[in-house]
Enzyme design. Structure first.
Site, PDB file in Angstrom:
ATOM      1  N   ARG A 126       0.773  -1.311  -0.027  1.00  0.00           N
ATOM      2  CA  ARG A 126      -0.125  -0.066  -0.069  1.00  0.00           C
ATOM      3  C   ARG A 126       0.784   1.317  -0.233  1.00  0.00           C
ATOM      4  O   ARG A 126       0.558   2.122  -0.836  1.00  0.00           O
ATOM      5  CB  ARG A 126      -0.834   0.124   1.268  1.00  0.00           C
ATOM      6  CG  ARG A 126      -2.188  -0.727   0.953  1.00  0.00           C
ATOM      7  CD  ARG A 126      -2.487  -1.087   2.327  1.00  0.00           C
ATOM      8  NE  ARG A 126      -1.785  -2.253   2.825  1.00  0.00           N
ATOM      9  CZ  ARG A 126      -2.239  -3.594   2.311  1.00  0.00           C
ATOM     10  NH1 ARG A 126      -3.143  -3.784   1.822  1.00  0.00           N
ATOM     11  NH2 ARG A 126      -1.420  -4.570   2.626  1.00  0.00           N
ATOM     12  N   THR A 127       1.810   1.509   1.003  1.00  0.00           N
ATOM     13  CA  THR A 127       2.495   2.591   0.930  1.00  0.00           C
ATOM     14  C   THR A 127       3.293   2.912  -0.509  1.00  0.00           C
ATOM     15  O   THR A 127       3.358   3.939  -0.889  1.00  0.00           O
ATOM     16  CB  THR A 127       3.532   2.665   2.106  1.00  0.00           C
ATOM     17  OG1 THR A 127       2.570   2.083   3.394  1.00  0.00           O
ATOM     18  CG2 THR A 127       4.103   3.869   2.544  1.00  0.00           C
TER      19      THR A 127
ATOM     20  N   LYS B 126      27.877  -4.302  -3.825  1.00  0.00           N
ATOM     21  CA  LYS B 126      29.579  -4.034  -3.903  1.00  0.00           C
ATOM     22  C   LYS B 126      30.375  -3.784  -2.666  1.00  0.00           C
ATOM     23  O   LYS B 126      31.394  -3.256  -2.659  1.00  0.00           O
ATOM     24  CB  LYS B 126      29.753  -3.283  -5.073  1.00  0.00           C
ATOM     25  CG  LYS B 126      29.274  -3.721  -6.412  1.00  0.00           C
ATOM     26  CD  LYS B 126      29.450  -2.679  -7.401  1.00  0.00           C
ATOM     27  CE  LYS B 126      28.922  -3.136  -8.785  1.00  0.00           C
ATOM     28  NZ  LYS B 126      28.974  -2.044  -9.783  1.00  0.00           N
TER      29      LYS B 126
ATOM     30  N   ARG C 142      11.283   3.370   2.612  1.00  0.00           N
ATOM     31  CA  ARG C 142      11.122   2.525   3.837  1.00  0.00           C
ATOM     32  C   ARG C 142      12.242   1.678   4.377  1.00  0.00           C
ATOM     33  O   ARG C 142      12.841   1.179   3.314  1.00  0.00           O
ATOM     34  CB  ARG C 142       9.899   1.694   3.486  1.00  0.00           C
ATOM     35  CG  ARG C 142       9.688   0.627   4.556  1.00  0.00           C
ATOM     36  CD  ARG C 142       8.254  -0.078   3.904  1.00  0.00           C
ATOM     37  NE  ARG C 142       7.213   0.623   4.405  1.00  0.00           N
ATOM     38  CZ  ARG C 142       5.880   0.250   4.572  1.00  0.00           C
ATOM     39  NH1 ARG C 142       5.857  -1.135   4.555  1.00  0.00           N
ATOM     40  NH2 ARG C 142       4.787   1.046   5.062  1.00  0.00           N
TER      41      ARG C 142
ATOM     42  N   HIS D 167       5.825   5.883  11.378  1.00  0.00           N
ATOM     43  CA  HIS D 167       5.312   5.950   9.881  1.00  0.00           C
ATOM     44  C   HIS D 167       4.432   6.933   9.959  1.00  0.00           C
ATOM     45  O   HIS D 167       3.253   6.936   9.760  1.00  0.00           O
ATOM     46  CB  HIS D 167       4.385   4.488  10.018  1.00  0.00           C
ATOM     47  CG  HIS D 167       3.931   4.099   8.626  1.00  0.00           C
ATOM     48  ND1 HIS D 167       3.995   4.912   7.494  1.00  0.00           N
ATOM     49  CD2 HIS D 167       3.481   2.768   7.952  1.00  0.00           C
ATOM     50  CE1 HIS D 167       3.722   4.090   6.438  1.00  0.00           C
ATOM     51  NE2 HIS D 167       3.232   2.708   6.746  1.00  0.00           N
TER      52      HIS D 167
HETATM   53  C1  NCD Z   1       1.918  -1.058   8.040  1.00  0.00           C
HETATM   54  C2  NCD Z   1       3.397  -1.030   8.336  1.00  0.00           C
HETATM   55  O1  NCD Z   1       4.173  -1.234   7.438  1.00  0.00           O
HETATM   56  O2  NCD Z   1       3.746  -0.489   9.446  1.00  0.00           O
HETATM   57  N1  NCD Z   1       1.257  -1.072   6.806  1.00  0.00           N
HETATM   58  C3  NCD Z   1       1.017  -0.223   5.903  1.00  0.00           C
HETATM   59  O3  NCD Z   1       2.136   0.695   5.924  1.00  0.00           O
HETATM   60  N2  NCD Z   1      -0.114   0.276   5.557  1.00  0.00           N
HETATM   61  C4  NCD Z   1       1.427  -1.879   9.029  1.00  0.00           C
HETATM   62  C5  NCD Z   1       1.661  -3.491   9.081  1.00  0.00           C
HETATM   63  O4  NCD Z   1       2.694  -3.668   8.226  1.00  0.00           O
HETATM   64  O5  NCD Z   1       1.281  -4.345   9.904  1.00  0.00           O
END
Ligand code: NCD
Length: 340
Positions: A61-62, A90, A111, A144
């Protein structure tokens, strides 16, 4: 540009005005996206910008909502999702890898499994000759921030006709110890007046003391409980989460055997909720929300997910300073756009 809208690293950087502004902007983008005229004009705003999506932790999703948000504003994107395909194999450091991105791209959305890695990278770039903005799309178990923004957007939309978010009661349920979405949202909700928070989890997965002291410092009222049933009829929002057992490998823990059955929403216990109570979940889910609840009007998680695309587009628009252009387009097109 103010510090608040350059990098997006931690939720502490945002104040209430910022939250109201970004949600209003997300609504404008949502409205314009519905028509070809509006969508075309939005897509011309940042057609000269490129985004790097550096996602070295799993994401559906993100990642996709950031990519879609970039597309809404006309930005081009590229991604690195697997360090085995980059020069990190490397022996190049992650900091050098990201600094490389900054030579080619105008924003880095990332991320990473390490808490505060995004902040570290932002510092590295701040001291470089091309300090492009960094957006934290999830940093370890810690934060997040853009999920918290989309969660607040969902809350604001859901309670528009019910006096707003101030004074509401929200229960966080599940793996609160390792859930970065809960940790971020719990802190962001301190920007609202009188929101009471309930943390519902087995003892081993209860929310961290760092978050509780943050709430204490901000005079927020909260309660901790292991009894899910007891809060069902009490709250306006139930924020469900899954077991985050992928961290066991790194932490040497063994939480796979923890049974979250008693922290699950079923058709049966939905009956205890008030008619206006909404159910949120950052997703992905496992069994903590039964799929036969998906069509219940109180199930907000699919709409919550879509809100993420618009709030992330709004964040990019703020970072690149095209907010006024968006409201101008909206004013010019007004109600005359044909919504398809
Ligand atoms: C969450 C995350 O990655 O922290 N997911 C997201 O970004 N919608 C929650 C999860 O992974 O449980």
């Amino acid at each position: 540009m103010s510090a608040e809208v350059f990098h997006c690293l931690r939720i502490e950087q945002y104040d209430r005005k910022f939250l109201d502004d970004i949600c209003e902007l997300a609504d404008a983008i949502r409205f314009l996206s519905k028509s070809k005229q509006g969508a075309d004009q939005l897509a011309s705003l940042l057609s000269h910008k490129r985004a790097m999506l550096y996602f070295v932790q799993p994401s559906t999703r993100t990642f996709l909502s950031f990519q879609s948000a970039c597309q809404i504003l006309g930005m081009k994107t590229a991604d690195v999702r697997d360090t085995n395909t980059s020069s990190e194999v490397k022996g190049e450091s992650e900091a050098d890898t990201v600094r490389t991105f900054s030579s080619y791209y105008d924003v880095i959305i990332m991320r990473h499994h390490q808490a505060d890695f995004a902040r570290h990278i932002a510092n590295v770039l701040n001291n470089s000759n091309r300090p492009v903005p960094v957006i934290n799309g999830g940093s370890g178990k810690d934060q997040h921030p853009t999920q918290a923004l989309l969660d607040v957007y969902t809350l604001i939309r859901s309670f528009k006709e019910r006096g707003g978010v101030d004074g509401k009661k929200i229960a966080f349920v599940g793996d609160l110890f390792r859930g970065r979405t809960v940790r971020s949202l719990a802190c962001l909700l301190t920007k609202f007046q009188g929101v009471r928070q309930y943390f519902v989890a087995p003892r081993e997965l209860q929310i961290g003391d760092d978050i509780l002291s943050y709430l204490d410092q901000h005079g927020v009222s909260y309660a901790l409980t292991e009894d899910f049933r007891s809060i069902l009829s009490e709250v306006d929002v139930i924020y469900m989460t899954r077991l985050q057992d992928e961290w066991d490998v790194k932490d040497g823990g063994n939480t796979k055997s923890i049974n979250l059955q008693d922290y699950s929403l079923t058709k049966e216990n939905m009956n205890f909720l008030q008619p206006h109570t909404i159910v949120m979940h950052p997703l992905p889910r496992r069994q903590e929300i039964s799929t036969d609840l998906d069509n219940d009007p109180r199930a907000m998680y699919w709409r919550q997910m879509r809100n993420g695309m618009f709030i992330r587009a709004a964040l990019l628009a703020m970072i690149f300073d095209v907010t006024d252009n968006i409201f101008r387009i909206k004013e010019t097109l007004g109600e005359n756009v044909s919504v398809e």
